[in-house]
Design a protein around this motif. Sequence first.
Motif, short mmCIF file in Angstrom:
data_model
loop_
_atom_site.label_atom_id
_atom_site.label_comp_id
_atom_site.label_asym_id
_atom_site.label_seq_id
_atom_site.Cartn_x
_atom_site.Cartn_y
_atom_site.Cartn_z
N MET A 1 15.77 -2.92 4.14
CA MET A 1 17.18 -2.97 3.78
C MET A 1 17.92 -3.81 4.81
N PRO A 2 18.45 -4.97 4.43
CA PRO A 2 18.99 -5.93 5.39
C PRO A 2 20.34 -5.53 6.00
N CYS A 3 20.47 -5.88 7.29
CA CYS A 3 21.73 -5.73 8.02
C CYS A 3 22.29 -4.31 7.97
N LEU A 4 21.41 -3.34 8.02
CA LEU A 4 21.84 -1.95 7.94
C LEU A 4 22.28 -1.42 9.30
N VAL B 1 4.59 9.99 3.84
CA VAL B 1 4.26 8.79 3.08
C VAL B 1 2.91 8.25 3.54
N TYR B 2 2.72 8.20 4.85
CA TYR B 2 1.46 7.67 5.39
C TYR B 2 0.29 8.60 5.06
N VAL B 3 0.50 9.90 5.20
CA VAL B 3 -0.58 10.85 4.91
C VAL B 3 -1.02 10.74 3.45
N GLU B 4 -0.05 10.64 2.54
CA GLU B 4 -0.37 10.51 1.13
C GLU B 4 -1.15 9.22 0.84
N GLY B 5 -0.95 8.22 1.71
CA GLY B 5 -1.66 6.95 1.54
C GLY B 5 -3.01 6.92 2.22
N GLY B 6 -3.33 7.98 2.97
CA GLY B 6 -4.63 8.03 3.65
C GLY B 6 -4.57 7.71 5.12
N TYR B 7 -3.37 7.76 5.68
CA TYR B 7 -3.18 7.42 7.10
C TYR B 7 -2.45 8.55 7.83
N PHE C 1 0.82 -1.21 0.00
CA PHE C 1 0.00 0.00 0.00
C PHE C 1 0.86 1.27 0.00
N LEU C 2 2.01 1.18 0.66
CA LEU C 2 2.90 2.33 0.81
C LEU C 2 4.31 1.90 0.40
N PRO C 3 4.62 1.92 -0.90
CA PRO C 3 5.90 1.40 -1.39
C PRO C 3 7.13 1.98 -0.72
N ASP C 4 7.07 3.22 -0.26
CA ASP C 4 8.23 3.83 0.38
C ASP C 4 8.58 3.20 1.73
N ASP D 1 20.03 -1.82 -3.91
CA ASP D 1 19.86 -1.08 -5.16
C ASP D 1 18.40 -1.04 -5.59
N SER D 2 17.71 -2.17 -5.43
CA SER D 2 16.31 -2.25 -5.82
C SER D 2 15.45 -1.32 -4.98
N ILE D 3 15.70 -1.30 -3.67
CA ILE D 3 14.94 -0.43 -2.79
C ILE D 3 15.23 1.04 -3.12
N LYS D 4 16.49 1.34 -3.39
CA LYS D 4 16.87 2.71 -3.74
C LYS D 4 16.13 3.20 -4.98
N GLU D 5 15.92 2.30 -5.92
CA GLU D 5 15.23 2.65 -7.16
C GLU D 5 13.73 2.86 -6.96
N ASN D 6 13.18 2.28 -5.88
CA ASN D 6 11.72 2.27 -5.74
C ASN D 6 11.16 3.10 -4.59
N VAL D 7 12.04 3.75 -3.83
CA VAL D 7 11.55 4.62 -2.76
C VAL D 7 11.96 6.06 -3.04
N ASP D 8 11.35 6.96 -2.32
CA ASP D 8 11.66 8.38 -2.48
C ASP D 8 13.15 8.62 -2.23
N PRO D 9 13.86 9.26 -3.15
CA PRO D 9 15.31 9.47 -3.01
C PRO D 9 15.68 10.22 -1.73
N GLU D 10 14.88 11.20 -1.36
CA GLU D 10 15.17 11.96 -0.14
C GLU D 10 15.02 11.10 1.10
N LEU D 11 13.99 10.26 1.11
CA LEU D 11 13.78 9.35 2.23
C LEU D 11 14.95 8.37 2.34
N TYR D 12 15.40 7.85 1.20
CA TYR D 12 16.53 6.93 1.18
C TYR D 12 17.79 7.60 1.72
#
Length: 323
Positions: free
Chosen positions: A101-104, A127-133, A92-95, A304-315
Amino acid sequence: MIVLSFTSCGTSTAVSETQTYAWPLGTSSPEDTVTQIYAEKFAEEVYELSDGQMVIQVYPNSVLGGDRELLESCKDGDIPFIVQNTAPQVTFLPDVAIFDMPCLFSTIDDVREKVDNPEFMDKISEVYVEGGYQLLGYADQGFRVMTTNTPVYSLSDFKGQKIRTMENSYHLAFWKSLSASPTPMTFSEVYIGLQQGTIDAQENPYEVIVSNRLYEQQDYVVETNHLPHLISLVASDEFMNTLTPEQQEIINQAATIATEYARQQSDDRIASRIATIEESGTEIIPLSDDIREQIREAATPVYDSIKENVDPELYEIYTKGIL
């Protein structure tokens, strides 16, 4: 009954100051968990801070629906509050995949410091507000660890192990990066799957491992500490906007108190859960810093996959000072 009590509170701003509000809070977790402790403490604080005028009823064990149903109902405003692990929210909230991210992190205190950082909290709250939460807080159950019948002392020991995971693409990709064989499975089937050998291993926080007696079917617990098991306290944005500023302040203040309480309870309970496992004869294997670094290197494609699919600023905020 739930529908009626919630309908009555929908006119909260129009009733007298002596009106008592009764709102449902749903979880998919059993009673004897930090999730339940978090939910009950939140409800208790809301009641006390409002002098008994605001009442929240906690419904555990998926009484109001599983994780997906709870998220959908919360977004629609039918269930004003939910408490759940972040993993099911990624659909529901891809970000929210930022937490996959494992073992961070080396310690759970490092995780808490990061999520409590005002800059990060402001961004993830958007992210939550944009999703309705509305995100009210993150508690946790420590890290997720691996249980298995095959000891793990090196990276190669993960190879071929059939490990049960949640239905989360990033989780699956992580275990594949270690050459394991991840198998999504309904949680209710995990114990019998381990017993019958359908799966060799599984991964969960210590509390889940003990409360569901999974250690009975496993010879080892490997402290992979691969992901923090974050528990979110979430409100319906639509519902929150029906409350007065004073009521919203009570909700937020209660959430802050409940979050700190749940974290402390988590720390205390993990120690007792580890003792239970050790007393059973199941061996706990810590991983060296060297192996953890090898795991991080192997999991680079997941990063790398997560970096491509979440908000760059959040990452950038989440990984600042780490990657």
